[in-house]
Scaffold this active site. Structure first.
Site, PDB file in Angstrom:
ATOM      1  N   HIS A 136      64.856 -64.898 -35.397  1.00 38.99           N
ATOM      2  CA  HIS A 136      66.037 -64.025 -35.454  1.00 38.99           C
ATOM      3  C   HIS A 136      65.617 -62.554 -35.521  1.00 38.99           C
ATOM      4  O   HIS A 136      66.134 -61.721 -34.776  1.00 38.99           O
ATOM      5  CB  HIS A 136      66.901 -64.376 -36.671  1.00 38.99           C
ATOM      6  N   ARG A 153      65.919 -52.513 -30.590  1.00 43.06           N
ATOM      7  CA  ARG A 153      64.850 -51.505 -30.641  1.00 43.06           C
ATOM      8  C   ARG A 153      63.898 -51.623 -29.473  1.00 43.06           C
ATOM      9  O   ARG A 153      64.199 -51.199 -28.370  1.00 43.06           O
ATOM     10  CB  ARG A 153      64.106 -51.601 -31.987  1.00 43.06           C
ATOM     11  N   GLU A 177      77.001 -65.599 -38.568  1.00 41.43           N
ATOM     12  CA  GLU A 177      75.567 -65.775 -38.779  1.00 41.43           C
ATOM     13  C   GLU A 177      75.350 -67.120 -39.459  1.00 41.43           C
ATOM     14  O   GLU A 177      75.901 -67.373 -40.530  1.00 41.43           O
ATOM     15  CB  GLU A 177      74.970 -64.626 -39.606  1.00 41.43           C
TER      16      GLU A 177
HETATM   17 CA    CA Z   1      72.905 -62.121 -42.669  1.00 42.13          CA
END
Ligand code: CA
Length: 411
Positions: A129, A138, A195
């Site tokens: 992740h 990034r 999530e």
């Molecule tokens: Ca989280």
């Protein structure tokens, strides 16, 4: 081991599991129960009938809004108690066989938030992740930041907005930056995400100024839940520099109602991934600290059509719960009974094992096709996200049930 109750082989709540939760029926007071098959065993009822060997147990501990007072008894009480419940459900001469009123159908009960959450911290401990997010936000070549392999990165979250499975979630509003613009606008989040995480609950506190040793950390962990750390990606992206997540996360998180104990998860312990570079001594650990728990994410449309979005597994986590707790307290920070710690999004190596829409759709560039023919980049209003989790080995199944939440339109 087999119960005299009728329990289907694929039940999450087998005789090996016996997770604790808080339930009520109609207008009755909230109380502690244990899930078994399709039913709940009423522990206040069991103590009121004097069925436990431990006669010093105060039955009021089981007539509570939260599990905190029961967890506070300590594992020296709660572990044998769970074993006694198991015996009562297995023994053919169990007095419970003549007490059907102590069993409540889960569908007839309301399940409540099981713990009064004192503090909540979320980690960022899945390498897959963290790498995916690093690539997306990034640098694809240096996706992991320099600190990531040296410490379990985390942040302090918000306890007040953690809700139990089945609670609707209102789409948050906030500041976001439209594509190609430099000034923020205000409105409903357009990039709602889930999530896939697990959480662990603290059953034994620590003292301020006294770090918890890695190999003692599990003494403090009562059990685990499924945890959906709902995330508004557009709000998060604009606000997170330099202090990290804030309103993009704290509008709501959903947990499953049953706390699965570490004792129930014992058969599913596995070795974690090799950690290289070598960690500092306070993060070193012995034995198997990871757990083989299958995790699924399902999206259900307004019409009730379900599509599995992801299949992941808790065992791939780079940092384990003991390391997280050792790191959290190494500076002297204390922990309390009722604290909740999120694992961080759990992504596997394969593309269908990612733990968020952000990763599954690669920030919306690869929409997911649903069973009803529509597609999703992120979560739409009236979509329900369901996290499921279970461990299974040699005919022993220990499951978590589900953590479910429906997104409602902003008000
Ligand atoms: Ca989280």
């Amino acid at each position: 081991m087999k119960s005299w109750l009728n329990i289907s082989d694929n039940s999450d709540f087998s005789i090996h599991n016996l997770p604790f939760g808080i339930f009520s029926v109609g207008a009755s007071k909230k109380r502690v129960g244990v899930a078994i098959g399709e039913q709940i065993l009423d522990l206040y009822g069991v103590t009121s009938k004097g069925l436990f060997k431990n006669k010093t147990l105060d039955k009021k501990v089981f007539l509570q809004d939260y599990l905190n007072p029961m967890m506070a008894l300590g594992k020296s009480i709660t572990v044998p108690l769970r074993e006694e419940i198991q015996n009562l459900l297995v023994s053919t001469r169990s007095p419970l066989r003549k007490m059907p009123k102590l069993f409540i159908n889960q569908k007839d009960a309301s399940l409540h938030l099981p713990i009064k959450i004192t503090d909540y911290t979320d980690f960022y401990s899945s390498k897959e992740h963290a790498t995916n997010v690093g690539k997306l936000f990034r640098d694809p070549k240096n996706a992991l930041l320099p600190n990531w392999k040296h410490l379990p990165v985390g942040y302090h979250g918000r306890a007040s907005s953690i809700v139990v499975s089945g609670t609707d979630i209102i789409r948050p509003k906030g500041q976001t930056i439209p594509m190609g613009k430099s000034k923020p606008i205000f409105g409903p989040s357009r990039l709602m995400d889930f999530e896939l995480e697990t959480g662990f609950v603290i059953g034994k506190k620590s003292e301020l100024g006294k770090p918890i040793k890695c190999n003692k950390a599990e003494e403090h962990i009562f059990g685990m839940v499924l945890f959906n750390d709902w995330s508004a990606r557009d709000i998060q992206k604009w606000e997170y520099v330099p202090l990290g997540p804030f309103l993009g996360k704290n509008f709501a998180s959903t947990i499953s109602p049953w706390i699965v104990t570490l004792e129930a998860l014992k058969p599913f312990r596995v070795q974690g991934p090799k950690q290289s570079p070598k960690v500092l001594p306070y993060l070193e650990y012995r034995g198997k600290k990871n757990f083989d728990i299958n995790l699924d994410v399902v999206l259900e449309t307004k019409e009730g059509i379900a599509t599995t979005l992801s299949r992941s597994n808790f065992q791939f986590m780079y940092w384990n719960m003991s390391q997280q707790l050792a790191h959290h307290t190494v500076n002297g920070c204390n922990i309390n009974i009722g604290d909740l710690y999120g694992s961080g999004t759990i992504s596997g190596k394969r593309k269908n094992s990612y733990g968020s829409m952000l990763e599954l759709t690669w920030r919306g560039t690869k929409p997911i096709k649903l069973k009803d023919g529509t597609s999703r980049k992120f979560i739409q209003d009236h979509d329900t996200i369901i996290l499921k989790g279970y461990a299974e080995k040699k005919g022993i199944r220990v499951g978590f049930g589900e953590a479910r939440g429906k997104i409602l339109p902003s008000k």
